[in-house]
Design an enzyme around this catalytic site. Structure first.
Site, PDB file in Angstrom:
ATOM      1  N   ASP A  43      -3.642  -1.747   7.814  1.00 48.23           N
ATOM      2  CA  ASP A  43      -2.968  -2.943   6.927  1.00 48.23           C
ATOM      3  C   ASP A  43      -2.015  -3.557   7.968  1.00 48.23           C
ATOM      4  OD1 ASP A  43      -4.151  -1.976   4.608  1.00 48.23           O
ATOM      5  OD2 ASP A  43      -2.663  -0.346   4.010  1.00 48.23           O
ATOM      6  N   ASP A  56      -4.010   6.634   3.491  1.00 50.95           N
ATOM      7  CA  ASP A  56      -2.692   5.849   3.779  1.00 50.95           C
ATOM      8  C   ASP A  56      -2.023   6.933   4.323  1.00 50.95           C
ATOM      9  OD1 ASP A  56      -3.467   3.307   3.158  1.00 50.95           O
ATOM     10  OD2 ASP A  56      -2.565   3.395   0.897  1.00 50.95           O
TER      11      ASP A  56
END
Length: 199
Positions: free
Chosen positions: A141, A127
């Site tokens: 995402d 991330d």
């Protein structure tokens, strides 16, 4: 006279479906490639610390063992990998059959597949983006979120014609192929012998 049909007058749903699938495939490949590039750059540049940017978004390296946005981080790795892989396969089948618009479907499948590929190694995904008030997330995402948003925007009302997502709200919902209109058969000019019998 009988109507004559040329090859150009007849619709080709197979060709339309191939164009649809190629568009979704190209979008998915581009989404996977961009996500991989951002993750590689983040691992090489953000290992020593976060990068504060002007505005609400910062760049911060984090390893997410959950499904998305940190959800399910306490689950076993094999369960998370199996669940995300199963959902990705299901989404791919739906997109391949024309269940979603090609752009939106390609983004959703590309984002989901990008995270599955990233997770296979050690059970975590990289991330990068940090808003401060929301769990860190990555470009995959973003693709998934944008794709779902596009699906919701274009799916009301929606119809399926031959299995392909129909974005035209005024299209027919019957799902039947248009039929050719046959020309009337010529009337016979021969007299009816029963009524023209000469005495």
């Amino acid at each position: 006279m009988l109507n004559r049909f040329s090859a150009s007058d007849v619709s080709t749903p197979t060709s339309d479906r191939l164009d649809f699938r190629w568009t979704a495939l190209v979008v998915a490949i581009a989404a996977i490639a961009l996500d991989a590039a951002v993750k590689t750059l983040a691992v090489s540049r953000l290992t020593d610390g976060a990068l504060d940017l002007p505005g609400p978004l910062d760049l911060r390296l984090a390893m997410n063992s959950g499904i998305a946005f940190g959800i399910g981080s306490g689950l076993p790795g094999w369960m998370v990998v199996s669940a995300t892989a199963a959902v990705t396969i299901l989404l791919s089948v739906v997109v391949w059959r024309g269940g979603f618009p090609p752009l939106a479907g390609g983004l959703v499948v590309g984002g989901a597949l990008a995270n599955v590929v990233d997770r296979v190694g050690d059970g975590t995904v990289v991330d990068v983006f940090d808003l401060g008030w929301w769990p860190t997330f990555n470009l995959a995402d973003v693709w998934i979120t944008v794709g779902i948003g596009l699906i919701l925007l274009t799916a009301s009302p929606r119809s399926f014609t031959g299995g392909t997502f129909e974005r035209n709200a005024g299209a027919s919902h019957s799902g039947q192929q248009p039929t050719r209109k046959e020309s009337p058969s010529p009337q016979s000019d021969e007299p009816d012998n029963a009524h023209t019998r000469r005495s």
